[in-house]
Design a protein around this motif. Structure first.
Motif, short mmCIF file in Angstrom:
data_model
loop_
_atom_site.label_atom_id
_atom_site.label_comp_id
_atom_site.label_asym_id
_atom_site.label_seq_id
_atom_site.Cartn_x
_atom_site.Cartn_y
_atom_site.Cartn_z
N ALA A 80 -4.46 -6.72 -3.00
CA ALA A 80 -3.36 -5.99 -3.65
C ALA A 80 -2.00 -6.42 -3.12
N ASN A 133 -11.15 -3.73 4.04
CA ASN A 133 -9.96 -3.35 3.29
C ASN A 133 -10.23 -3.29 1.79
N TRP A 146 -9.58 -0.15 -0.64
CA TRP A 146 -8.84 -0.22 -1.89
C TRP A 146 -9.65 0.39 -3.03
N PRO A 171 -7.28 3.57 -4.30
CA PRO A 171 -6.12 2.65 -4.39
C PRO A 171 -4.80 3.36 -4.08
N VAL A 173 -3.36 3.36 -0.65
CA VAL A 173 -2.79 2.09 -0.20
C VAL A 173 -1.42 1.86 -0.84
#
Ligand SMILES: [Cu+2]
Length: 355
Positions: free
Chosen positions: A304, A313, A317, A321, A324
């Motif tokens: 991302a 990670n 995500w 999402p 983040v």
């Protein structure tokens, strides 16, 4: 306050500032370490204008100090008024001509650089040389798409370019105003909804080596809650390797090999393919490309655009999402995936590679 305490405080403030500012000079991120023709030009303009400004400040400060000392009130002459000068031709000419000269010194190189930087004739479609690389950049809340119209391929988040030659950019946005900026290499230029902005950049191979093969890119126009996280990465490659990358992208056909990844592929084709494509030569029209193309996701520098590229990670995500990147547009999956599904998707996505 005791004098030594004040001195000590000032001293530590200056030390901290010096340390902080020293941290600004990374070769992959700093406009003060120019990494190409455009950056060089912009850097010289910065030096020139700073030099002129410093010169003006120094001269004015010297005159100021001189006047304060020379005409201060002295003991015994409290009521003496110095000679008054009015309408001095000499002085007036001096302080009109000098600023005009300084502005001319500043304007000539600035205007000429502006014309050089906006010379995009070689990207003209009819007369385009087949070796000229053109990239259509599309900015979206909060991700970047890079389309290579001459090769029929699309990638996202990681921009791949050849070094030591001019690369031409068509910039646009699909939602709000953003701004395309690679601090070490050049920019920034707005991406708009209503028009295309065009410019070129050149990426130095030597500077790319010094930056360990990756430059950082940024959105430079406040666009929403995750604006500061709207990063991209630039991978400059020698021309030959760039051509090989293009060939690999053209022929990429992602296929899951092991069983878990296969399971992931099935979930993906049910829940994610509506937004995300997984082939670089995806034929969807632009309006339907509402999410990053994941064809070479396994080769990415970041997840991302910001998270370190590893399985942990990626799971983070996929799970949430919004934790983040607040306000991002990957909606409809939160809370719908089990841990096993997330594991399978992770295996599948990490296997999407062209390198
Ligand atoms: Cu933005």
């Amino acid at each position: 306050m005791k004098k030594w305490l004040l001195n000590w405080r000032l001293f530590s403030l200056f030390s901290v500032m010096a340390l902080l500012l020293a941290g600004c000079g990374k070769p992959f991120l700093s406009a003060l370490q120019p990494a190409g023709e455009v950056a060089d030009m912009q850097y010289s303009l910065m030096l020139l204008s700073t030099a002129i400004m410093v010169l003006v400040i120094v001269v004015v400060t010297i005159i100021f100090i001189y006047v304060v000392i020379r005409f201060r009130r002295r003991k015994g002459e409290e009521n003496k008024i110095p000679k008054q000068v009015e309408g001095s031709h000499k002085l007036e000419i001096i302080w009109t001509v000098i600023p005009i000269l300084l502005l001319i010194i500043l304007a000539v190189p600035t205007v000429s650089a502006t014309f050089k930087l906006s010379d995009v004739k070689p990207m003209n479609k009819e007369k385009r040389d087949k070796n000229t690389v053109v990239v259509n950049v599309r900015a979206n809340l909060y991700w970047w798409e890079f389309e290579y119209p001459d090769y029929g391929i699309i990638t996202s988040q990681d921009l791949v370019v050849p070094t030591d030659e001019r690369v031409y950019f068509n910039l646009k946005s699909s939602d709000v105003k953003h701004s395309f900026w690679i601090p070490a290499v050049g920019g920034k230029l707005d991406t708009n909804v209503e028009n295309n902005n065009q410019f070129w950049l050149e990426f130095d191979q030597k500077a790319a080596d010094k930056a360990k093969g990756v430059f950082y890119g940024k959105c430079a126009e406040l666009c929403g809650p995750s604006h500061a996280l709207m990063d991209f990465k630039v991978k400059p490659l020698p021309r030959k390797e760039f051509d090989q990358w293009v060939e690999k992208m053209k022929n990429a056909k992602p296929a899951a090999t092991d069983a878990v990844a296969k399971e992931g592929e099935e979930i993906f084709n049910k829940s994610c393919i509506g937004c995300h494509a997984v082939t670089p030569a995806d034929k969807r029209p632009e309006q339907a490309r509402t999410a990053p193309n994941l064809a070479n996701f396994g080769d990415r520098e970041r997840i991302a655009g910001i998270l370190k590229h590893d399985e942990e990670n990626l799971k983070k995500w996929l799970k949430d999402p919004d934790s983040v990147k607040p306000g991002n547009k990957m909606t409809g999956t939160y809370g719908k995936l089990t841990d096993a599904q997330i594991d399978a998707l992770t295996k599948y996505l990490m296997s999407l590679k062209v390198e």
